[in-house]
Design a protein around this motif. Structure first.
Motif, PDB file in Angstrom:
ATOM      1  N   LEU A  93       0.832  -1.202   0.000  1.00 35.04           N
ATOM      2  CA  LEU A  93       0.000   0.000   0.000  1.00 35.04           C
ATOM      3  C   LEU A  93       0.868   1.254   0.000  1.00 35.04           C
ATOM      4  CD1 LEU A  93      -2.880   1.194   0.202  1.00 35.04           C
ATOM      5  CD2 LEU A  93      -2.602   1.189   2.689  1.00 35.04           C
ATOM      6  N   ALA A  94       0.584   2.177  -0.912  1.00 39.09           N
ATOM      7  CA  ALA A  94       1.307   3.453  -1.014  1.00 39.09           C
ATOM      8  C   ALA A  94       0.346   4.503  -1.527  1.00 39.09           C
ATOM      9  CB  ALA A  94       2.504   3.311  -1.949  1.00 39.09           C
ATOM     10  N   ASN A  95       0.799   5.752  -1.493  1.00 38.22           N
ATOM     11  CA  ASN A  95       0.002   6.885  -2.002  1.00 38.22           C
ATOM     12  C   ASN A  95      -1.348   7.019  -1.305  1.00 38.22           C
ATOM     13  OD1 ASN A  95       2.046   7.490  -3.781  1.00 38.22           O
ATOM     14  ND2 ASN A  95       1.099   6.476  -5.537  1.00 38.22           N
ATOM     15  N   PHE A  96      -1.435   6.552  -0.045  1.00 36.90           N
ATOM     16  CA  PHE A  96      -2.643   6.753   0.747  1.00 36.90           C
ATOM     17  C   PHE A  96      -2.601   8.136   1.385  1.00 36.90           C
ATOM     18  CE2 PHE A  96       0.619   4.716   3.241  1.00 36.90           C
ATOM     19  CZ  PHE A  96       0.651   5.439   4.409  1.00 36.90           C
ATOM     20  N   ALA A  97      -3.728   8.578   1.905  1.00 40.66           N
ATOM     21  CA  ALA A  97      -3.810   9.890   2.556  1.00 40.66           C
ATOM     22  C   ALA A  97      -4.008   9.702   4.050  1.00 40.66           C
ATOM     23  CB  ALA A  97      -4.957  10.712   1.968  1.00 40.66           C
ATOM     24  N   ALA A  98      -3.285  10.474   4.838  1.00 38.18           N
ATOM     25  CA  ALA A  98      -3.454  10.504   6.292  1.00 38.18           C
ATOM     26  C   ALA A  98      -3.861  11.912   6.679  1.00 38.18           C
ATOM     27  CB  ALA A  98      -2.154  10.104   6.990  1.00 38.18           C
ATOM     28  N   VAL A  99      -4.977  12.041   7.376  1.00 38.05           N
ATOM     29  CA  VAL A  99      -5.484  13.360   7.767  1.00 38.05           C
ATOM     30  C   VAL A  99      -6.125  13.227   9.142  1.00 38.05           C
ATOM     31  CG1 VAL A  99      -7.716  12.978   6.643  1.00 38.05           C
ATOM     32  CG2 VAL A  99      -6.910  15.323   7.020  1.00 38.05           C
ATOM     33  N   ALA A 100      -6.010  14.278   9.946  1.00 44.16           N
ATOM     34  CA  ALA A 100      -6.570  14.268  11.295  1.00 44.16           C
ATOM     35  C   ALA A 100      -7.708  15.278  11.395  1.00 44.16           C
ATOM     36  CB  ALA A 100      -5.494  14.597  12.326  1.00 44.16           C
ATOM     37  N   VAL A 101      -8.775  14.864  12.052  1.00 42.46           N
ATOM     38  CA  VAL A 101      -9.911  15.735  12.361  1.00 42.46           C
ATOM     39  C   VAL A 101     -10.034  15.751  13.876  1.00 42.46           C
ATOM     40  CG1 VAL A 101     -12.364  16.190  12.028  1.00 42.46           C
ATOM     41  CG2 VAL A 101     -11.040  15.119  10.193  1.00 42.46           C
ATOM     42  N   GLY A 102      -9.576  16.832  14.498  1.00 46.72           N
ATOM     43  CA  GLY A 102      -9.498  16.846  15.948  1.00 46.72           C
ATOM     44  C   GLY A 102      -8.490  15.811  16.405  1.00 46.72           C
ATOM     45  N   GLY A 103      -8.893  14.935  17.311  1.00 46.08           N
ATOM     46  CA  GLY A 103      -8.015  13.879  17.799  1.00 46.08           C
ATOM     47  C   GLY A 103      -8.195  12.563  17.080  1.00 46.08           C
ATOM     48  N   GLN A 104      -8.878  12.580  15.937  1.00 43.12           N
ATOM     49  CA  GLN A 104      -9.117  11.364  15.171  1.00 43.12           C
ATOM     50  C   GLN A 104      -8.256  11.357  13.917  1.00 43.12           C
ATOM     51  OE1 GLN A 104     -13.375  11.544  14.577  1.00 43.12           O
ATOM     52  NE2 GLN A 104     -13.767  10.380  16.438  1.00 43.12           N
ATOM     53  N   ILE A 105      -7.563  10.241  13.668  1.00 43.03           N
ATOM     54  CA  ILE A 105      -6.694  10.087  12.512  1.00 43.03           C
ATOM     55  C   ILE A 105      -7.388   9.205  11.485  1.00 43.03           C
ATOM     56  CG2 ILE A 105      -4.420   9.349  11.699  1.00 43.03           C
ATOM     57  CD1 ILE A 105      -3.411   9.667  14.557  1.00 43.03           C
ATOM     58  N   TYR A 106      -7.476   9.695  10.260  1.00 44.76           N
ATOM     59  CA  TYR A 106      -8.066   8.941   9.156  1.00 44.76           C
ATOM     60  C   TYR A 106      -6.954   8.488   8.214  1.00 44.76           C
ATOM     61  CZ  TYR A 106     -12.775  10.696  10.308  1.00 44.76           C
ATOM     62  OH  TYR A 106     -13.964  10.987  10.937  1.00 44.76           O
ATOM     63  N   VAL A 107      -7.043   7.256   7.732  1.00 41.96           N
ATOM     64  CA  VAL A 107      -6.185   6.740   6.667  1.00 41.96           C
ATOM     65  C   VAL A 107      -7.098   6.298   5.535  1.00 41.96           C
ATOM     66  CG1 VAL A 107      -4.543   4.961   5.977  1.00 41.96           C
ATOM     67  CG2 VAL A 107      -4.332   6.053   8.211  1.00 41.96           C
ATOM     68  N   LEU A 108      -6.908   6.898   4.369  1.00 47.02           N
ATOM     69  CA  LEU A 108      -7.854   6.728   3.266  1.00 47.02           C
ATOM     70  C   LEU A 108      -7.148   6.279   1.997  1.00 47.02           C
ATOM     71  CD1 LEU A 108      -9.745  10.122   3.777  1.00 47.02           C
ATOM     72  CD2 LEU A 108     -10.393   7.901   4.716  1.00 47.02           C
ATOM     73  N   GLY A 109      -7.788   5.342   1.287  1.00 42.47           N
ATOM     74  CA  GLY A 109      -7.392   4.999  -0.067  1.00 42.47           C
ATOM     75  C   GLY A 109      -5.979   4.505  -0.198  1.00 42.47           C
ATOM     76  N   GLY A 110      -5.388   4.826  -1.363  1.00 40.78           N
ATOM     77  CA  GLY A 110      -4.037   4.418  -1.685  1.00 40.78           C
ATOM     78  C   GLY A 110      -4.020   3.537  -2.924  1.00 40.78           C
ATOM     79  N   SER A 111      -2.840   3.089  -3.265  1.00 44.91           N
ATOM     80  CA  SER A 111      -2.639   2.181  -4.383  1.00 44.91           C
ATOM     81  C   SER A 111      -1.884   0.960  -3.870  1.00 44.91           C
ATOM     82  CB  SER A 111      -1.852   2.863  -5.503  1.00 44.91           C
ATOM     83  OG  SER A 111      -1.668   1.993  -6.598  1.00 44.91           O
ATOM     84  N   ARG A 112      -2.305  -0.235  -4.299  1.00 44.12           N
ATOM     85  CA  ARG A 112      -1.718  -1.453  -3.749  1.00 44.12           C
ATOM     86  C   ARG A 112      -1.747  -2.550  -4.798  1.00 44.12           C
ATOM     87  NH1 ARG A 112      -7.177  -2.647  -0.759  1.00 44.12           N
ATOM     88  NH2 ARG A 112      -8.379  -3.233  -2.593  1.00 44.12           N
ATOM     89  N   PHE A 113      -1.165  -3.689  -4.443  1.00 46.67           N
ATOM     90  CA  PHE A 113      -1.194  -4.870  -5.296  1.00 46.67           C
ATOM     91  C   PHE A 113      -2.107  -5.915  -4.670  1.00 46.67           C
ATOM     92  CE2 PHE A 113       2.865  -2.850  -6.198  1.00 46.67           C
ATOM     93  CZ  PHE A 113       2.858  -2.820  -7.583  1.00 46.67           C
ATOM     94  N   ASP A 114      -2.733  -6.719  -5.507  1.00 44.66           N
ATOM     95  CA  ASP A 114      -3.635  -7.772  -5.057  1.00 44.66           C
ATOM     96  C   ASP A 114      -3.093  -9.106  -5.567  1.00 44.66           C
ATOM     97  OD1 ASP A 114      -5.706  -9.523  -4.451  1.00 44.66           O
ATOM     98  OD2 ASP A 114      -7.251  -8.030  -4.862  1.00 44.66           O
ATOM     99  N   ALA A 115      -2.784 -10.014  -4.642  1.00 45.11           N
ATOM    100  CA  ALA A 115      -2.217 -11.311  -5.012  1.00 45.11           C
ATOM    101  C   ALA A 115      -3.191 -12.162  -5.826  1.00 45.11           C
ATOM    102  CB  ALA A 115      -1.790 -12.075  -3.754  1.00 45.11           C
ATOM    103  N   ARG A 116      -4.482 -11.792  -5.821  1.00 40.69           N
ATOM    104  CA  ARG A 116      -5.471 -12.582  -6.553  1.00 40.69           C
ATOM    105  C   ARG A 116      -5.698 -12.071  -7.972  1.00 40.69           C
ATOM    106  NH1 ARG A 116      -9.927 -11.420  -2.121  1.00 40.69           N
ATOM    107  NH2 ARG A 116      -8.965  -9.391  -2.519  1.00 40.69           N
ATOM    108  N   SER A 117      -5.101 -10.905  -8.302  1.00 39.55           N
ATOM    109  CA  SER A 117      -5.350 -10.309  -9.616  1.00 39.55           C
ATOM    110  C   SER A 117      -4.363 -10.835 -10.645  1.00 39.55           C
ATOM    111  CB  SER A 117      -5.249  -8.785  -9.530  1.00 39.55           C
ATOM    112  OG  SER A 117      -3.922  -8.396  -9.226  1.00 39.55           O
ATOM    113  N   TYR A 118      -4.708 -10.631 -11.908  1.00 42.08           N
ATOM    114  CA  TYR A 118      -3.804 -11.002 -12.987  1.00 42.08           C
ATOM    115  C   TYR A 118      -3.817  -9.873 -14.016  1.00 42.08           C
ATOM    116  CZ  TYR A 118      -1.545 -13.448 -16.793  1.00 42.08           C
ATOM    117  OH  TYR A 118      -0.680 -13.797 -17.790  1.00 42.08           O
ATOM    118  N   PRO A 119      -2.658  -9.387 -14.465  1.00 47.38           N
ATOM    119  CA  PRO A 119      -1.323  -9.813 -14.019  1.00 47.38           C
ATOM    120  C   PRO A 119      -0.994  -9.304 -12.618  1.00 47.38           C
ATOM    121  CG  PRO A 119      -1.144  -8.006 -15.563  1.00 47.38           C
ATOM    122  CD  PRO A 119      -2.607  -8.379 -15.541  1.00 47.38           C
ATOM    123  N   LEU A 120      -0.040  -9.970 -11.967  1.00 50.82           N
ATOM    124  CA  LEU A 120       0.274  -9.656 -10.578  1.00 50.82           C
ATOM    125  C   LEU A 120       0.905  -8.290 -10.412  1.00 50.82           C
ATOM    126  CD1 LEU A 120       1.676 -13.096  -9.347  1.00 50.82           C
ATOM    127  CD2 LEU A 120      -0.570 -12.105  -8.871  1.00 50.82           C
TER     128      LEU A 120
END
Length: 424
Positions: free
Chosen positions: A121-148
């Motif tokens: 997982l890379a290129n995800f977004a981390a942002v805080a709203v008050g004391g809450q931290i959000y981690v959203l989205g990103g780009s990743r690889f899936d071992a079940r997909s083809y091509p790998l």
């Protein structure tokens, strides 16, 4: 000075009275008046407060967010931000917190739970709203997909609340559109707004999809709501909310920079077409307006890392960009960038760096392994990862440099790492 001392004492006395009214709650620190003890614990750093909550019931009540935050306000203490650093894939490496008041005290958070089929997982977004931290989205690889070797964007959303005594990540509803490398900012309503993005991954930096979609997360309804899309596709962009920047003092969500297409060099090598302009979404009207180009083509190729300084009420007051060894300030009225300062220590072009604003100052982060002093000259010197902060205060026009040692074993690549600040 006397009035400040008396207000602190009265605030602590009110808090001590509230605690003493609760059954089964003993004195905070035996031998000290409870109002003095409350002020002492309030001034501790966040890592120390987190560790000390388990000391007693009185300390757990005092160091809870419901008690601590009103006390800080009543004491008229300045806003305090923590740095949250995601060194790499947050499902593999724990994110870590740093309180600038104690740059040697790091606090590790739990890693994000993940599917065993997903990795990188890379290129995800981390942002805080008050004391809450959000981690959203990103780009990743899936071992079940083809091509790998075909990366795919993620729509996953997670949240961690620092006010809770036990820190754990909560899975939120997925975004409507999977995306990575997108603009993201806290929304005035208490949620999060995201725009643009695509599927690009650092492993294959020349390819990937793009989108113009915009979504707003409603924390109360626990749902994503689609809003007006941007005028065109855009990824690799940055975003922030400018309060009262639009017509009629309307709050606007600004999206700057990024890339919106590809061209080829010599007809073979793909190359990004970078955006020199900005666009802004009126959060009341729901309409986009185009800001125009922020620089001439000969000035720079693309937008550098951006950091935003906000006032006590959360309103954006200054926007800064790191371009090479220089920091530039954005002028809203002229839609241009002017040079503000030059780094105290030059950063080699081969080394990545982070750029973020905390407590009214700008932090430039670099990491490297430095030799550690040994007790004996015959022992072979070891190297330990060091994180260097070049800190610039725009109000005082002053620099300072500090070094800390995070609990990370390998140098941090800030091209894939994520940073955000959490307000206490």
């Amino acid at each position: 000075m006397a009035s400040s001392s008396s207000s602190s004492s009265s605030a602590g006395r009110r808090l001590a009275g509230n605690l003493s009214l609760r059954p089964g709650v003993a004195s905070i620190i035996p031998g000290l008046p409870d109002d003095v003890a409350a002020v002492i614990l309030c001034l501790l750093t966040f890592p120390d407060q987190s560790r000390l909550r388990a000391t007693s019931r009185a300390w757990r009540l005092l160091l809870s967010a419901a008690t601590l935050l009103p006390l800080r306000r009543s004491l008229r203490l300045p806003r305090r931000h923590l740095l949250c650093l995601f060194p790499t894939d947050p499902s593999l490496a724990s994110p870590i917190l740093l309180d600038p008041a104690a740059p040697t005290a790091w606090w590790s958070l739990p890693p994000i739970p993940c599917s065993p089929q997903h990795y990188g997982l890379a290129n995800f977004a981390a942002v805080a709203v008050g004391g809450q931290i959000y981690v959203l989205g990103g780009s990743r690889f899936d071992a079940r997909s083809y091509p790998l070797d075909n990366p795919s964007p993620s729509a996953a959303a997670y949240r961690l609340d620092l006010a809770l005594s036990r820190h754990r990540w909560e899975r939120l509803p997925d975004m409507r559109v999977p995306r990575g490398s997108f603009a993201c900012a806290p929304a005035p309503s208490g949620g999060v707004i995201v725009a643009g993005g695509g599927s690009r991954h650092p492993t294959f930096p020349s390819y990937g999809s793009r989108t113009s979609g915009v979504e707003l997360y409603d924390a109360a309804a626990r749902a994503w709501r689609v809003t007006a899309a941007m005028p065109r596709d855009r990824a690799g962009c940055v975003g922030f909310v400018a309060h009262g920047a639009g017509d009629g003092r309307e709050d606007e969500f600004w999206v700057m920079g990024g890339y919106d297409g590809y061209t080829t060099v010599g007809g073979v090598v793909p190359s990004d077409v970078y955006c020199r302009d900005a666009v802004a979404l009126g959060l009341w009207s729901g309409k986009w307006r185009e800001i125009g180009d922020m620089w001439e083509e000969w000035e720079r190729e693309r937008l550098g890392p951006v950091a935003v300084i906000s006032a006590e009420d959360g309103r954006v007051t200054e926007v800064f960009m790191l371009d090479g060894h220089d920091i530039f300030r954005y002028n809203f009225s002229s839609n241009s960038w002017s040079k503000e300062a030059t780094l105290r220590r030059k950063i080699p072009s081969t080394q990545s760096c982070g750029f973020i604003a905390m407590n009214g100052e700008l932090y430039v982060l670099t990491s490297a392994k430095l030799p550690v002093e040994t007790s004996s000259p015959w022992k072979q010197s070891k190297k330990r990862l060091a994180l260097e902060f070049q800190v610039y205060n725009p109000a005082a026009k002053m620099w300072r440099v500090l070094t800390t040692h995070p609990p990370v074993n390998v140098p941090i690549d800030f091209r894939t790492a994520a940073l955000c600040t959490v307000e206490l």
